[in-house]
Design a protein around this motif. Structure first.
Motif, PDB file in Angstrom:
ATOM      1  N   MET A 142      33.790  34.336  52.609  1.00 14.23           N
ATOM      2  CA  MET A 142      35.209  34.107  52.870  1.00 14.23           C
ATOM      3  C   MET A 142      35.748  32.947  52.037  1.00 14.23           C
ATOM      4  O   MET A 142      36.914  32.938  51.631  1.00 14.23           O
ATOM      5  CB  MET A 142      35.436  33.825  54.361  1.00 14.23           C
ATOM      6  N   ARG A 143      34.904  31.960  51.790  1.00  8.31           N
ATOM      7  CA  ARG A 143      35.352  30.803  51.001  1.00  8.31           C
ATOM      8  C   ARG A 143      35.262  31.082  49.497  1.00  8.31           C
ATOM      9  O   ARG A 143      36.139  30.662  48.727  1.00  8.31           O
ATOM     10  CB  ARG A 143      34.516  29.568  51.343  1.00  8.31           C
ATOM     11  N   LEU A 144      34.216  31.772  49.082  1.00  8.42           N
ATOM     12  CA  LEU A 144      33.984  31.961  47.657  1.00  8.42           C
ATOM     13  C   LEU A 144      34.892  33.006  47.031  1.00  8.42           C
ATOM     14  O   LEU A 144      35.198  32.924  45.835  1.00  8.42           O
ATOM     15  CB  LEU A 144      32.519  32.372  47.426  1.00  8.42           C
ATOM     16  N   SER A 145      35.304  33.999  47.823  1.00  6.54           N
ATOM     17  CA  SER A 145      36.060  35.115  47.261  1.00  6.54           C
ATOM     18  C   SER A 145      37.426  35.207  47.929  1.00  6.54           C
ATOM     19  O   SER A 145      37.539  35.090  49.154  1.00  6.54           O
ATOM     20  CB  SER A 145      35.290  36.423  47.471  1.00  6.54           C
ATOM     21  N   PRO A 146      38.494  35.429  47.166  1.00  2.86           N
ATOM     22  CA  PRO A 146      39.832  35.506  47.758  1.00  2.86           C
ATOM     23  C   PRO A 146      40.022  36.811  48.535  1.00  2.86           C
ATOM     24  O   PRO A 146      39.335  37.810  48.260  1.00  2.86           O
ATOM     25  CB  PRO A 146      40.751  35.476  46.528  1.00  2.86           C
ATOM     26  N   PRO A 147      40.940  36.832  49.500  1.00  7.74           N
ATOM     27  CA  PRO A 147      41.234  38.080  50.201  1.00  7.74           C
ATOM     28  C   PRO A 147      41.814  39.119  49.235  1.00  7.74           C
ATOM     29  O   PRO A 147      42.631  38.790  48.379  1.00  7.74           O
ATOM     30  CB  PRO A 147      42.270  37.671  51.254  1.00  7.74           C
ATOM     31  N   ALA A 148      41.372  40.361  49.402  1.00  3.50           N
ATOM     32  CA  ALA A 148      41.869  41.427  48.527  1.00  3.50           C
ATOM     33  C   ALA A 148      43.247  41.902  48.960  1.00  3.50           C
ATOM     34  O   ALA A 148      43.996  42.446  48.156  1.00  3.50           O
ATOM     35  CB  ALA A 148      40.894  42.604  48.534  1.00  3.50           C
TER      36      ALA A 148
END
Length: 250
Positions: free
Chosen positions: A158-164
């Motif tokens: 959740m921190r490393l990748s942005p929401p799609a």
């Protein structure tokens, strides 16, 4: 610093979201659901404990490990409402069947399941069933560790990748702070050391690879993570821990 009252609310929030256990009504933490994600592995501990209790009870009756493994997996699915299995199926259908980012996201949002989703679920259940059947009594602690550790990775993604999606479930939860992620990972790391350093040496590199593989794949396919992608990571990580347990204990 999280006080005792906030910590209890965080744990209640994660139990309420990640399980279908009949719990008293809880108040969502004022700091937001993302801030509560340090407790995700604790919710996993509860799920794993239920699964382990079922497995141990069935084996105590003298039934084969193969049957005990089936019932333990069934118990986990019931306790969570198949939350993460649903995510795995949606991601398999979306990534496998969509030709564009928009089509992939639309397929993932569709409640119907396709051939890719069915195949992914069969593979996931079969791998976990085979591992549990091979472990015997060692499956009891392995289940607890697998359910907790697999959920300890989700705050990191959740921190490393942005929401799609701008308005998806993951987007609404927010981005966990670094400290939140570290606490969740620390809980998972301690649990991986319980069977011994050798077990951790097998599991940790595979789990790190799984985390960054899912991050890369999700960003390539749809531009970031969603609740379904987080569920896919959980399923993959749970399977990895169980397979690592087979390598360590047998």
């Amino acid at each position: 610093m999280v006080g005792p009252r906030d910590a209890l609310r965080d744990i209640a929030a994660c139990l309420g979201f990640y399980t279908r256990l009949p719990l008293p009504a809880f108040e969502m933490p004022a700091r937001g659901f993302a801030a509560a994600q340090w407790a995700a592995p604790l919710a996993g501990l509860v799920v794993g404990a239920v699964c382990s209790a079922v497995l141990a009870g069935v084996m105590a009756l003298g039934l084969p490990a193969t049957i005990a493994a089936v019932l333990a997996l069934a118990a986990g699915t019931l306790v969570t409402g198949g939350l993460h299995e649903d995510g795995l199926a949606d991601v398999a259908d979306g990534f496998g069947g969509g030709s564009t980012r928009e089509k992939k996201l639309a397929i993932m949002k569709d409640s119907r399941i396709g051939s890719y989703g069915v195949a992914a679920l069969i593979l996931s259940f079969f791998l976990r069933w085979t591992a549990l059947s091979s472990l015997g009594l060692a499956a009891i602690p392995a289940l607890v560790i697998a359910h907790a550790v697999s959920r300890a990775l989700m705050p990191a993604l959740m921190r490393l990748s942005p929401p799609a999606r701008e308005n998806g479930l993951s987007a609404g939860a927010g981005r966990p702070a670094g400290g939140t992620v570290l606490v969740a990972l620390a809980i998972g790391g301690v649990l991986l050391l319980v069977p011994g350093p050798g077990f951790a040496l097998i599991a940790v590199p595979l789990l790190v690879a799984a985390l960054f593989f899912i991050k890369w794949l999700a960003e390539k396919q749809i531009g970031g993570q969603t609740g379904d992608v987080l569920g896919t990571l959980q399923q993959l990580a749970e399977t990895i821990v169980l397979i690592a347990a087979v390598a360590h204990f047998t």
